[in-house]
Design an enzyme around this catalytic site. Structure first.
Site, PDB file in Angstrom:
ATOM      1  N   GLY A 199      -1.414  -3.015  -1.507  1.00 32.58           N
ATOM      2  CA  GLY A 199      -2.764  -2.553  -1.804  1.00 32.58           C
ATOM      3  C   GLY A 199      -3.621  -3.614  -2.450  1.00 32.58           C
ATOM      4  N   LEU A 225      -0.434   1.054   5.498  1.00 33.90           N
ATOM      5  CA  LEU A 225      -1.034  -0.072   4.796  1.00 33.90           C
ATOM      6  C   LEU A 225       0.021  -1.049   4.284  1.00 33.90           C
ATOM      7  CD1 LEU A 225      -3.582  -1.423   3.626  1.00 33.90           C
ATOM      8  CD2 LEU A 225      -3.267  -0.008   1.578  1.00 33.90           C
ATOM      9  N   ASP A 226      -0.094  -2.307   4.685  1.00 34.51           N
ATOM     10  CA  ASP A 226       0.766  -3.401   4.219  1.00 34.51           C
ATOM     11  C   ASP A 226       2.251  -3.154   4.504  1.00 34.51           C
ATOM     12  OD1 ASP A 226      -1.481  -4.706   3.252  1.00 34.51           O
ATOM     13  OD2 ASP A 226      -1.301  -3.829   1.249  1.00 34.51           O
ATOM     14  N   GLU A 227       2.545  -2.400   5.546  1.00 37.10           N
ATOM     15  CA  GLU A 227       3.942  -2.122   5.881  1.00 37.10           C
ATOM     16  C   GLU A 227       4.291  -2.516   7.301  1.00 37.10           C
ATOM     17  OE1 GLU A 227       5.494   1.659   4.869  1.00 37.10           O
ATOM     18  OE2 GLU A 227       4.826   1.589   2.780  1.00 37.10           O
TER      19      GLU A 227
END
Length: 283
Positions: A199, A225-227
């Site tokens: 995040g 998100l961001d994965e």
């Protein structure tokens, strides 16, 4: 290697005997010269991945390749190595990653054709493109205009025929719909050694936790998100005396080199997605 007669073959299937012999034998029968070969067997999941770079006066017969694929129930992709991918780069205020990508493109280190730079900030905030003849598109966005802005963005991706979209410190989260449209061809640089500090404001999170290493992660964009599947990572040592601003300053270097390496691997067809992970064959 002359790009005019160079080719890349990507193969994925379940792991089984005879795979390398079958594919290399087919290329031999076609008069090809294998100049690089990488393979990986994921024994835990029973999957096989292979990348072969070869030269040939004429491309191998697709029917012969398809017959081997059917024999092993394999998924295969064949690329002429000389075709440069068209790349659209997105950026916000921090332009160090953008500047690095453009520099490496100008000196021939990244074999790509930049087709556009998109920013949610006006051009004066992104000085890196001032000396390059690359179209700049200012697409401001707010929560209320996000859907309309992404419609403009998708139209631009389509019109420029972009093969790859690079989020070079583009500090906006793409919608699930946009992430799905760009699946497998959108790379993001996150200023953290994921999965830690996801995040926003990861450097502030890292400083608050007193970590001794900060990092950066380049990954494919997904709805989570961001994965997305990670392509490349690296770290930078810090100390207890560093402030969040110090971390931001020190992080710029690791961010730009991680992103450029990930883009290079993608352009060279060296990345194969394996579920939530990737297989990356080095050069």
């Amino acid at each position: 290697m002359a790009y005019s007669d160079a080719h890349i073959l990507i193969v994925t299937c379940t792991s089984q005997t005879g795979l390398v012999a079958a594919w290399s034998g087919c290329l031999f029968d076609a008069g090809a010269n294998i100049i690089e070969i990488h393979q990986h067997a994921d024994l835990a999941e029973g999957q096989f991945f292979m990348r072969i770079a070869f030269t040939a006066d004429t491309p191998p017969d697709h029917a012969a390749l398809a017959a081997i694929a059917a024999r092993f129930d394999a998924h295969w992709q064949f690329y002429p190595a000389g075709i440069r991918q068209r790349v659209l780069i997105m950026v916000s205020k921090f332009d160090h990653c953008l500047a690095d990508l453009l520099y490496r493109w100008r000196i021939g280190e990244l074999a790509m054709d930049p087709v556009a730079v998109v920013s949610n900030h006006p051009p004066e905030a992104t000085r890196a493109v001032a000396t390059d003849d690359i179209p700049f598109h200012y697409l401001p966005v707010t929560p209320m205009t996000k859907a309309a802005q992404e419609e403009q963005l998708w139209r631009l991706v389509t019109e420029t025929q972009a093969d790859l979209v690079v989020l070079a410190r583009y500090m906006q989260v793409l919608s699930n719909e946009m992430a799905a449209k760009l699946s497998g061809r959108c790379i993001n640089i996150h200023h953290s050694f994921l999965p830690s500090f996801k995040g926003s404001r990861p450097y502030h999170q890292a400083q608050a936790r007193g970590v001794k290493l900060i990092g950066a992660t380049a990954h494919y964009v997904t709805a989570d998100l961001d994965e997305g599947p990670i392509i490349e990572q690296d770290v930078e040592r810090i100390s207890h005396a560093d402030t969040p601003d110090d971390l931001i300053r020190k992080g710029r270097d690791v961010e730009r080199r991680v992103l450029s390496k990930a883009v290079h691997y993608h352009l060279q067809r060296r990345v194969i997605v394996n579920g939530h992970r990737t297989v990356v064959f080095p050069d």
